[in-house]
Design a protein around this motif. Structure first.
Motif, mmCIF file in Angstrom:
data_model
loop_
_atom_site.group_PDB
_atom_site.id
_atom_site.type_symbol
_atom_site.label_atom_id
_atom_site.label_comp_id
_atom_site.label_asym_id
_atom_site.label_seq_id
_atom_site.Cartn_x
_atom_site.Cartn_y
_atom_site.Cartn_z
ATOM 1 N N ASN A 116 2.305 -4.416 -0.592
ATOM 2 C CA ASN A 116 1.021 -4.988 -1.330
ATOM 3 C C ASN A 116 1.089 -6.573 -1.399
ATOM 4 O OD1 ASN A 116 -0.116 -2.550 -1.431
ATOM 5 N ND2 ASN A 116 0.603 -2.314 -3.561
ATOM 6 N N GLU A 117 2.072 -7.135 -1.799
ATOM 7 C CA GLU A 117 2.410 -8.703 -1.886
ATOM 8 C C GLU A 117 2.376 -9.275 -0.526
ATOM 9 O OE1 GLU A 117 4.981 -10.467 -4.697
ATOM 10 O OE2 GLU A 117 4.995 -8.655 -6.098
ATOM 11 N N LYS B 43 12.221 -11.315 -2.287
ATOM 12 C CA LYS B 43 12.284 -10.824 -3.675
ATOM 13 C C LYS B 43 12.598 -9.349 -3.521
ATOM 14 C CE LYS B 43 8.093 -11.835 -4.755
ATOM 15 N NZ LYS B 43 6.887 -12.194 -5.560
ATOM 16 N N PHE B 44 12.430 -8.502 -2.604
ATOM 17 C CA PHE B 44 12.585 -7.032 -2.496
ATOM 18 C C PHE B 44 13.913 -6.634 -1.989
ATOM 19 C CE2 PHE B 44 7.939 -8.365 -2.756
ATOM 20 C CZ PHE B 44 7.745 -7.621 -3.815
ATOM 21 N N THR C 215 8.448 -14.320 -0.409
ATOM 22 C CA THR C 215 7.752 -13.169 -0.872
ATOM 23 C C THR C 215 8.799 -12.000 -0.531
ATOM 24 O OG1 THR C 215 5.665 -14.291 -1.064
ATOM 25 C CG2 THR C 215 5.883 -11.558 -0.710
ATOM 26 N N SER D 25 13.975 -3.842 -0.371
ATOM 27 C CA SER D 25 13.549 -3.090 0.899
ATOM 28 C C SER D 25 13.686 -3.702 2.318
ATOM 29 C CB SER D 25 11.967 -2.677 0.709
ATOM 30 O OG SER D 25 11.826 -1.661 -0.147
ATOM 31 N N ASP E 30 11.200 -0.197 -3.223
ATOM 32 C CA ASP E 30 10.112 -1.105 -3.641
ATOM 33 C C ASP E 30 9.276 -1.494 -2.469
ATOM 34 O OD1 ASP E 30 11.739 -2.617 -2.293
ATOM 35 O OD2 ASP E 30 11.982 -4.135 -4.077
ATOM 36 N N GLU E 31 9.194 -0.503 -1.443
ATOM 37 C CA GLU E 31 8.268 -0.775 -0.400
ATOM 38 C C GLU E 31 6.921 -0.614 -0.638
ATOM 39 O OE1 GLU E 31 7.825 4.002 1.118
ATOM 40 O OE2 GLU E 31 9.357 2.782 2.115
ATOM 41 N N GLU E 32 6.430 -0.096 -1.459
ATOM 42 C CA GLU E 32 4.958 -0.267 -1.927
ATOM 43 C C GLU E 32 4.438 -1.527 -2.324
ATOM 44 O OE1 GLU E 32 1.446 2.101 -4.286
ATOM 45 O OE2 GLU E 32 3.071 3.454 -3.400
ATOM 46 N N LYS E 33 5.121 -2.072 -3.569
ATOM 47 C CA LYS E 33 4.913 -3.318 -4.027
ATOM 48 C C LYS E 33 5.250 -4.332 -3.036
ATOM 49 C CE LYS E 33 6.133 -5.974 -8.133
ATOM 50 N NZ LYS E 33 4.994 -6.523 -8.359
ATOM 51 N N ALA E 34 6.433 -4.328 -2.154
ATOM 52 C CA ALA E 34 6.378 -5.499 -1.148
ATOM 53 C C ALA E 34 5.314 -5.306 -0.246
ATOM 54 C CB ALA E 34 7.727 -5.168 -0.485
#
Length: 89
Positions: free
Chosen positions: A75-76, A28-29, A25, A31, A69-73
């Motif tokens: 959350n996942e 993928k980012f 997970t 950040s 992309d910290e917020e999406k990271a």
């Protein structure tokens, strides 16, 4: 930079398979991702670092994410942990 504290709730804690899913997970980012346990910070994209944390069930960790992309990271990562890494209880 986002920071959030979360408790490891799956029965086996952050063992090899769970750590692998976490790295899958986080990788993928773009950040920077750091996991902190009891004042010790490790790279959130390193499976060896995750295993060395020895985060058993009930352990509280702090997740730190910094980047575009910290917020999406975040959350996942939180969703994965709260879903017990997809393990049956």
């Amino acid at each position: 930079m986002l920071e959030q504290t979360v408790e490891i709730i799956n029965k086996l804690g952050l063992h090899a398979r769970a750590a692998g899913k976490l790295i899958e997970t986080t990788s993928k980012f773009s950040s920077d991702i750091t996991i902190e346990k009891e004042g010790r910070n490790v790279d959130g994209k390193s499976i060896m670092a995750m295993m060395m944390l020895a985060a058993a069930k009930g352990t509280t960790i702090k997740i730190k994410v910094n980047g575009e992309d910290e917020e999406k990271a975040m959350n996942e990562i939180i969703a994965l942990i709260n879903n017990r890494f997809g393990e049956d209880e």
